[in-house]
Design a protein around this motif. Structure first.
Motif, PDB file in Angstrom:
ATOM      1  N   SER A  46      10.517  -2.020   5.443  1.00  0.00           N
ATOM      2  CA  SER A  46       9.520  -1.615   4.449  1.00  0.00           C
ATOM      3  C   SER A  46       8.771  -2.819   3.878  1.00  0.00           C
ATOM      4  O   SER A  46       9.321  -3.918   3.742  1.00  0.00           O
ATOM      5  N   HIS A  91       3.080   1.340  -0.651  1.00  0.00           N
ATOM      6  CA  HIS A  91       4.385   1.082  -0.032  1.00  0.00           C
ATOM      7  C   HIS A  91       4.376   1.666   1.380  1.00  0.00           C
ATOM      8  O   HIS A  91       4.016   2.830   1.575  1.00  0.00           O
ATOM      9  N   ASP A 116       6.749   2.312   4.914  1.00  0.00           N
ATOM     10  CA  ASP A 116       8.132   2.304   5.440  1.00  0.00           C
ATOM     11  C   ASP A 116       8.318   1.234   6.505  1.00  0.00           C
ATOM     12  O   ASP A 116       9.426   0.761   6.741  1.00  0.00           O
ATOM     13  N   ASN A 117       7.227   0.918   7.192  1.00  0.00           N
ATOM     14  CA  ASN A 117       7.258  -0.185   8.166  1.00  0.00           C
ATOM     15  C   ASN A 117       5.852  -0.751   8.278  1.00  0.00           C
ATOM     16  O   ASN A 117       4.882  -0.098   7.864  1.00  0.00           O
TER      17      ASN A 117
END
Ligand code: SIN
Length: 325
Positions: free
Chosen positions: A26, A33, A35-36
């Motif tokens: 993350s 934001h 997650d990857n």
């Protein structure tokens, strides 16, 4: 506690290895934001839905849709693509059905399918950028906007926006006042001083910058004199531009405090990690989709493996370890 794939059974002091699944991928791009750090690059993954036969859209850090404009656009005359060694020239011309069709028809199908949905927009003037941003503000399913100030292939010319820091600052500031969505400004490599443009985007209120869009180029058949593109000159992407993109990301990183999304010729997890090592916090993958349509999950798996192998518990550790002077 991270699980291990091999223990220090012999007590020889060797560090236990991380399991790829335990690597935290993350990242934070200002208020956004992910997650990857693997995003699709605008224009190379359609409106997102076209990629569903190849991978689950929720696997990507973010899906970035092809540029939406106020009015529908047919795009440029054929041929729009011309393959070159290590690169792809395009002059697509931002074909799309316009903002009304996007909101009414596409968004209801797309909303909720990805972890993060970024809508890329372009206007023919400042007012159009902010009008588009205002229309998209607050619509369910949209997480951020990317401002395409850098398409080299439109007759009304977005490049003038991308080249003048004062224009960029004013344009971003106008968009900023029209929306509360996080803003990413997509920068052109066809400028002398990309850091000054990134600084202007920041001062205008951009939360992040993405770079690079395509590098101006052309191809020609010397026998017929026929250019490879219908518009003669277009934009080059693919592995050929990666060194230019890395250099420009580093220039921005050195000069401006703003989250960077690296774009340019990423074909492998190693390529992605190079961008994360020169200051990018995330990357967009574009031309690779045409060769490997499921490149997104492959890159994510590759990142996990490489980072676990390097003993990094998170991708943020790799980003923080940037050593390039
Ligand atoms: C195009 O549609 O011509 C490509 C998009 C871009 O370069 O921004």
């Amino acid at each position: 506690m991270h699980s291990v794939v091999s223990q220090d059974a012999n007590g020889d002091g060797a560090a236990p290895q991380l399991a790829p699944a335990d690597v935290d991928l993350s990242v934070q791009l200002g208020p956004l934001h992910l997650d990857n750090p693997i995003m699709t690059a605008s224009g190379t993954a359609g409106l997102g839905l076209e990629m569903e036969p190849f991978f689950d859209l929720a696997e990507a850090g973010a899906i970035v849709v092809k540029t939406i404009t106020k009015a529908p656009r047919k795009g440029n005359p054929l041929p729009r693509l011309s393959e070159t060694p290590s690169g792809l020239l395009n002059s697509i011309g931002l074909p799309n059905k316009g903002i009304d069709a996007f909101i009414e028809k596409t968004l209801p199908l797309l909303a909720g399918k990805s972890r993060c949905l970024v809508v890329n927009i372009a206007g023919g003037c400042h007012g159009e950028f902010s009008e588009l941003a205002g229309r998209l503000d607050g619509l369910p399913g949209i997480d951020a906007l990317e401002l395409n100030i850098s398409c080299p292939n439109v007759e009304d010319g977005n490049l003038p926006f991308a080249r003048d820091p004062d224009v960029v600052k004013d344009l971003v500031a106008e968009v900023r006042s029209a929306t509360s969505l996080p803003l990413i400004t997509k920068l052109s490599p066809n400028v002398t001083d990309v850091a000054s443009i990134a600084q202007a985007a920041k001062e205008g209120g951009s939360d992040a910058v993405s770079l690079i869009n395509t590098v101006l180029g052309m191809s020609v058949d010397w026998r017929s004199g026929q250019p490879g593109l219908g518009t003669v000159i277009g934009g080059l992407s693919g592995p050929a531009v990666k060194p230019i993109a890395l250099r420009m990301c580093l220039e921005v990183k050195r000069a401006v405090e703003i989250p960077i999304i690296g774009i340019g010729g990423i074909m492998s997890a190693d390529d992605a990690l190079e961008f994360l090592t020169v200051g990018a916090s995330a990357v967009q993958v574009g031309t690779a989709h045409y060769k490997v349509p499921d490149i997104v999950p492959r890159l994510i798996a590759g990142l996990r493996e490489r980072l676990a192998g390097a003993g990094r518990a998170s991708v943020r550790e790799q980003i923080a370890s940037m050593k390039v002077p």
